[in-house]
Design a protein around this motif. Structure first.
Motif, PDB file in Angstrom:
ATOM      1  N   ARG A 111       0.689  -1.455   0.024  1.00  0.00           N
ATOM      2  CA  ARG A 111       0.088   0.222   0.001  1.00  0.00           C
ATOM      3  C   ARG A 111       0.670   1.752   0.183  1.00  0.00           C
ATOM      4  O   ARG A 111       0.627   2.224  -1.390  1.00  0.00           O
ATOM      5  N   GLY A 112       1.504   1.020   0.505  1.00  0.00           N
ATOM      6  CA  GLY A 112       2.581   2.300   0.666  1.00  0.00           C
ATOM      7  C   GLY A 112       3.693   2.578  -0.193  1.00  0.00           C
ATOM      8  O   GLY A 112       3.803   3.696  -0.973  1.00  0.00           O
ATOM      9  N   LEU A 113       3.670   1.795  -1.323  1.00  0.00           N
ATOM     10  CA  LEU A 113       4.950   1.445  -3.029  1.00  0.00           C
ATOM     11  C   LEU A 113       3.642   2.719  -3.878  1.00  0.00           C
ATOM     12  O   LEU A 113       3.901   2.400  -4.304  1.00  0.00           O
ATOM     13  N   ALA A 114       2.311   1.800  -3.327  1.00  0.00           N
ATOM     14  CA  ALA A 114       1.139   2.408  -4.097  1.00  0.00           C
ATOM     15  C   ALA A 114       0.723   3.902  -4.125  1.00  0.00           C
ATOM     16  O   ALA A 114       0.708   3.981  -5.352  1.00  0.00           O
ATOM     17  N   ARG A 115       0.801   4.008  -3.199  1.00  0.00           N
ATOM     18  CA  ARG A 115       0.727   4.850  -2.570  1.00  0.00           C
ATOM     19  C   ARG A 115       2.337   6.427  -3.389  1.00  0.00           C
ATOM     20  O   ARG A 115       2.079   7.026  -4.014  1.00  0.00           O
ATOM     21  N   LEU A 129      11.107  -0.170  -1.519  1.00  0.00           N
ATOM     22  CA  LEU A 129      11.328  -0.620  -2.232  1.00  0.00           C
ATOM     23  C   LEU A 129      13.064  -1.176  -1.573  1.00  0.00           C
ATOM     24  O   LEU A 129      13.268  -2.408  -1.070  1.00  0.00           O
ATOM     25  N   GLN A 130      13.833  -0.342  -1.549  1.00  0.00           N
ATOM     26  CA  GLN A 130      15.320  -0.702  -0.380  1.00  0.00           C
ATOM     27  C   GLN A 130      15.136  -1.704   1.182  1.00  0.00           C
ATOM     28  O   GLN A 130      16.152  -2.873   1.529  1.00  0.00           O
ATOM     29  N   GLU A 131      14.009  -0.932   1.755  1.00  0.00           N
ATOM     30  CA  GLU A 131      13.451  -0.852   2.864  1.00  0.00           C
ATOM     31  C   GLU A 131      12.598  -2.981   2.888  1.00  0.00           C
ATOM     32  O   GLU A 131      12.987  -3.836   3.425  1.00  0.00           O
ATOM     33  N   VAL A 132      11.922  -2.954   1.896  1.00  0.00           N
ATOM     34  CA  VAL A 132      11.611  -4.532   2.120  1.00  0.00           C
ATOM     35  C   VAL A 132      12.355  -5.694   1.076  1.00  0.00           C
ATOM     36  O   VAL A 132      12.072  -6.512   1.417  1.00  0.00           O
ATOM     37  N   LEU A 133      13.417  -5.363   0.703  1.00  0.00           N
ATOM     38  CA  LEU A 133      14.661  -6.314   0.112  1.00  0.00           C
ATOM     39  C   LEU A 133      15.353  -6.381   1.254  1.00  0.00           C
ATOM     40  O   LEU A 133      15.327  -7.721   1.554  1.00  0.00           O
ATOM     41  N   ALA A 134      16.089  -5.337   2.046  1.00  0.00           N
ATOM     42  CA  ALA A 134      16.603  -5.613   2.626  1.00  0.00           C
ATOM     43  C   ALA A 134      15.732  -7.106   3.947  1.00  0.00           C
ATOM     44  O   ALA A 134      16.365  -7.282   4.688  1.00  0.00           O
ATOM     45  N   GLU A 135      14.745  -6.370   4.138  1.00  0.00           N
ATOM     46  CA  GLU A 135      13.382  -7.050   5.472  1.00  0.00           C
ATOM     47  C   GLU A 135      13.076  -8.549   5.373  1.00  0.00           C
ATOM     48  O   GLU A 135      13.535  -9.352   5.637  1.00  0.00           O
ATOM     49  N   LEU A 171       7.415   3.667 -11.976  1.00  0.00           N
ATOM     50  CA  LEU A 171       7.414   2.578 -11.102  1.00  0.00           C
ATOM     51  C   LEU A 171       8.137   1.114 -11.237  1.00  0.00           C
ATOM     52  O   LEU A 171       8.830   0.730 -10.581  1.00  0.00           O
ATOM     53  N   SER A 172       7.958   1.242 -12.506  1.00  0.00           N
ATOM     54  CA  SER A 172       8.219  -0.009 -13.375  1.00  0.00           C
ATOM     55  C   SER A 172      10.007   0.029 -13.345  1.00  0.00           C
ATOM     56  O   SER A 172      10.144  -0.724 -12.989  1.00  0.00           O
ATOM     57  N   TRP A 173      10.468   1.281 -13.530  1.00  0.00           N
ATOM     58  CA  TRP A 173      11.425   1.507 -13.622  1.00  0.00           C
ATOM     59  C   TRP A 173      12.515   1.585 -12.166  1.00  0.00           C
ATOM     60  O   TRP A 173      13.721   1.132 -12.166  1.00  0.00           O
ATOM     61  N   HIS A 174      11.731   1.791 -11.658  1.00  0.00           N
ATOM     62  CA  HIS A 174      12.281   1.926  -9.881  1.00  0.00           C
ATOM     63  C   HIS A 174      12.846  -0.045  -9.355  1.00  0.00           C
ATOM     64  O   HIS A 174      12.995  -0.399  -8.712  1.00  0.00           O
ATOM     65  N   VAL A 175      11.262  -0.438  -9.756  1.00  0.00           N
ATOM     66  CA  VAL A 175      11.146  -2.000  -9.689  1.00  0.00           C
ATOM     67  C   VAL A 175      12.348  -2.557 -10.061  1.00  0.00           C
ATOM     68  O   VAL A 175      13.177  -3.993  -9.926  1.00  0.00           O
TER      69      VAL A 175
END
Length: 324
Positions: A111-115, A129-135, A171-175
């Motif tokens: 939800r946070g990424l969507a916002r 994205l960095q946080e979710v990959l690390a966690e 979004l695609s670029w950052h993913v």
């Protein structure tokens, strides 16, 4: 008002799912999983929640669930998807009409990424994205945060008269950036090892799932050769013969792009010294390959986690979830 404001047509839904319009209509007639509303009481128009329901129907039937049972489960998905995420535009307190993304029951990080995506807040997307990959690790980050958000943006675009294209691109670029960064931080790879070739079939432009697979293999120290979108058949053949891969992952997003003849050709391409020639294992990756059983020398993984496990076993690695 444009017709797309009411949803997308049956033909557009069928192209998205990689099935025929007749199949979509038969599901409506037999199992009652048609659109929630119809324009003028007659013409089918599929909302984002309707599309989410059909995507679940495809997933369940492809995994062997009987159609009637799959339809009952899919209807519950529509009920959840009808709850959209309100995303306030930057500088305002509330979102404008129709600006929510159809996410349903997902992780809070999704939800946070969507916002952040709808606000075009690039720094926030990069940080999240960095946080979710690390966690959570790569596999969980892809399956439970990145992919659901990308799918929600795609559904919103299809039902919003071509709005939100800029959201999808950013979004695609950052993913993609996050996935490539994750791939670059894997352990050093021994160059003599036979690589895994990753390629989209000709006419297929969707590369992000392959980028996720490349990152997952890099985390395990397995070598890859990424050839990207829409690889011509001749180029793919040359790449396989020159690199002598242990496996070839071919991505197809829709049945219209799946090239079964090309997959069979790659699966029977032998290389190596005489008397010890081998052929690569072909992974039929993506929903475009659904509908036919894999031929000898091929497997069809159900997702990123399984694909990493299949390839890891080829290298004698444990198939456990080392990637998250």
């Amino acid at each position: 008002m444009s017709d797309t404001a009411h949803g997308i047509t049956t033909g557009a839904v069928a192209r998205r799912l990689g099935v025929s319009p007749t199949t979509v209509r038969s599901w409506d007639q037999r199992y009652g999983i048609g659109p929630a509303a119809r324009v003028d009481g007659r013409h089918r128009r599929w909302s984002p929640a309707d599309v989410a329901m059909l995507e679940e129907m495809c997933r369940l039937t492809a995994s062997g669930v009987p159609p009637a049972e799959a339809a009952r489960a899919a209807q519950q998905v529509r009920t959840g998807a009808e709850t959209a995420v309100d995303v306030p535009p930057a500088g305002t307190g509330r979102a404008g009409p129709g600006s929510g993304l159809p996410l349903g029951d997902v992780r809070q990080e999704c939800r946070g990424l969507a916002r952040a995506a709808v606000r075009l807040d690039a720094p926030a997307m990069e940080r999240l994205l960095q946080e979710v990959l690390a966690e959570h690790g790569l596999v969980t980050a892809w399956e439970e945060v990145m992919a659901p958000t990308l799918h929600a943006v795609g559904r919103k675009w299809e039902s919003s008269d071509d709005r939100y294209v800029e959201v999808e691109h950013l979004l695609s670029w950052h993913v993609s950036t996050a996935l490539r960064r994750a791939a670059s931080t894997g352990p050093a790879i021994a160059s003599p090892t036979a690589p895994v070739v990753l390629a989209c079939v000709p006419a297929e432009q969707h590369t992000l799932p392959l980028e996720a697979l490349a990152a997952g293999l890099a985390e395990r120290g397995l070598p890859t050769r990424m050839f990207g979108a829409a690889v011509p058949a001749e180029a793919l053949d040359a790449a396989v013969r020159r690199s002598g891969p242990a496996a070839v992952a071919l991505w197809s997003q829709a049945r219209s792009t799946a090239d079964h003849a090309l997959a069979r050709h790659i699966a029977t391409t032998a290389f190596g010294v005489r008397g010890a020639r081998t052929a690569p294992l072909v992974l039929l990756a993506g929903p475009g390959w659904l509908g036919r059983p894999p031929a000898p020398g091929m497997v069809r993984p159900t997702g990123l986690r399984e694909a990493i496990g299949v390839i890891s076993r080829l290298y004698g690695e444990p198939a456990g979830d080392a990637a998250g």
